[in-house]
Design a protein around this motif. Structure first.
Motif, PDB file in Angstrom:
ATOM      1  N   MET A 126      97.308  85.264  27.629  1.00 40.75           N
ATOM      2  CA  MET A 126      96.017  84.608  27.423  1.00 40.75           C
ATOM      3  C   MET A 126      95.829  83.619  28.578  1.00 40.75           C
ATOM      4  N   GLU A 170      81.543  89.590  22.244  1.00 36.92           N
ATOM      5  CA  GLU A 170      82.868  90.208  22.248  1.00 36.92           C
ATOM      6  C   GLU A 170      82.839  91.523  23.016  1.00 36.92           C
ATOM      7  N   GLU A 178      94.429  81.031  31.397  1.00 34.99           N
ATOM      8  CA  GLU A 178      93.509  79.896  31.421  1.00 34.99           C
ATOM      9  C   GLU A 178      92.511  80.144  32.551  1.00 34.99           C
ATOM     10  N   GLU A 234      86.294  87.056  24.180  1.00 35.32           N
ATOM     11  CA  GLU A 234      85.460  86.420  23.159  1.00 35.32           C
ATOM     12  C   GLU A 234      84.836  85.194  23.800  1.00 35.32           C
ATOM     13  N   ALA A 246      82.636  78.366  24.801  1.00 37.91           N
ATOM     14  CA  ALA A 246      84.071  78.585  24.586  1.00 37.91           C
ATOM     15  C   ALA A 246      84.406  79.998  25.037  1.00 37.91           C
ATOM     16  N   LEU A 247      85.556  80.143  25.657  1.00 36.45           N
ATOM     17  CA  LEU A 247      85.965  81.447  26.181  1.00 36.45           C
ATOM     18  C   LEU A 247      87.434  81.688  25.857  1.00 36.45           C
ATOM     19  N   LYS A 248      87.706  82.855  25.277  1.00 42.26           N
ATOM     20  CA  LYS A 248      89.076  83.254  24.958  1.00 42.26           C
ATOM     21  C   LYS A 248      89.266  84.673  25.482  1.00 42.26           C
ATOM     22  N   VAL A 249      90.311  84.863  26.291  1.00 46.05           N
ATOM     23  CA  VAL A 249      90.564  86.164  26.911  1.00 46.05           C
ATOM     24  C   VAL A 249      92.008  86.569  26.655  1.00 46.05           C
ATOM     25  N   LEU A 250      92.176  87.829  26.264  1.00 46.35           N
ATOM     26  CA  LEU A 250      93.504  88.413  26.084  1.00 46.35           C
ATOM     27  C   LEU A 250      93.644  89.558  27.078  1.00 46.35           C
TER      28      LEU A 250
END
Length: 152
Positions: free
Chosen positions: A107, A143, A109, A133, A91-95
């Motif tokens: 954020m 992180e 995609e 993250e 899983a990948l989350k970027v701000l």
């Protein structure tokens, strides 16, 4: 030239202090209205697990590099494992946002292209923040927070 009277000195003093107070009020309003908020509710509680999270992240052996091309608007993230291969991210989350205010936060995609994560992101010139993250298959979080500058 006219004589300077007490009324002139009073008017000058009141005017000068009025300008100073007005500027201070404007700056205080701007500081409060652009503050994005708290990172954590209780920093002491958040710090209690910091060493364990850091050790788990270091055990992954992942490395992170980023590149942004303002001409194409392309953001490229390179997450690699200890052997230099693409990291097995579940899983990948970027701000992406400004370091000083939250109104331009995005954020994007991201999609995997040739072993790297890529996205189209329109960023104006200036200082930006990249907060990532990534979760490993076992749930360990990787992180990173990086500040970078876009020329223009």
């Amino acid at each position: 030239m006219k004589e300077i009277t007490g009324r002139h000195v009073l008017a000058f003093t009141v005017g000068a202090f009025g300008v100073i107070i007005a500027v201070n009020l404007i700056m205080a309003y701007k500081a409060i209205s652009t503050f994005p908020g708290l990172e954590v509710k209780n920093s002491y509680v958040a710090s209690q697990g910091f060493d364990a999270r850091r050790a788990a992240q270091e055990k992954l052996g992942w490395q992170f590099a980023h590149d942004y091309n303002p001409a194409t608007g392309r953001l490229v993230l390179d997450l690699t494992d200890a052997a230099g291969a693409p990291a097995p991210v579940s899983a990948l989350k970027v701000l992406v946002g400004r370091t000083t205010e939250a109104k331009e936060d995005q954020m994007p995609e991201l999609v995997m292209v040739a072993g790297k994560w890529e996205a189209d992101v329109a960023l104006g010139p200036g200082k930006w923040l990249l907060k990532i993250e990534a979760a490993a298959a076992d749930g360990t979080l990787f992180e990173q927070r990086v500040d970078f500058f876009v020329k223009g």
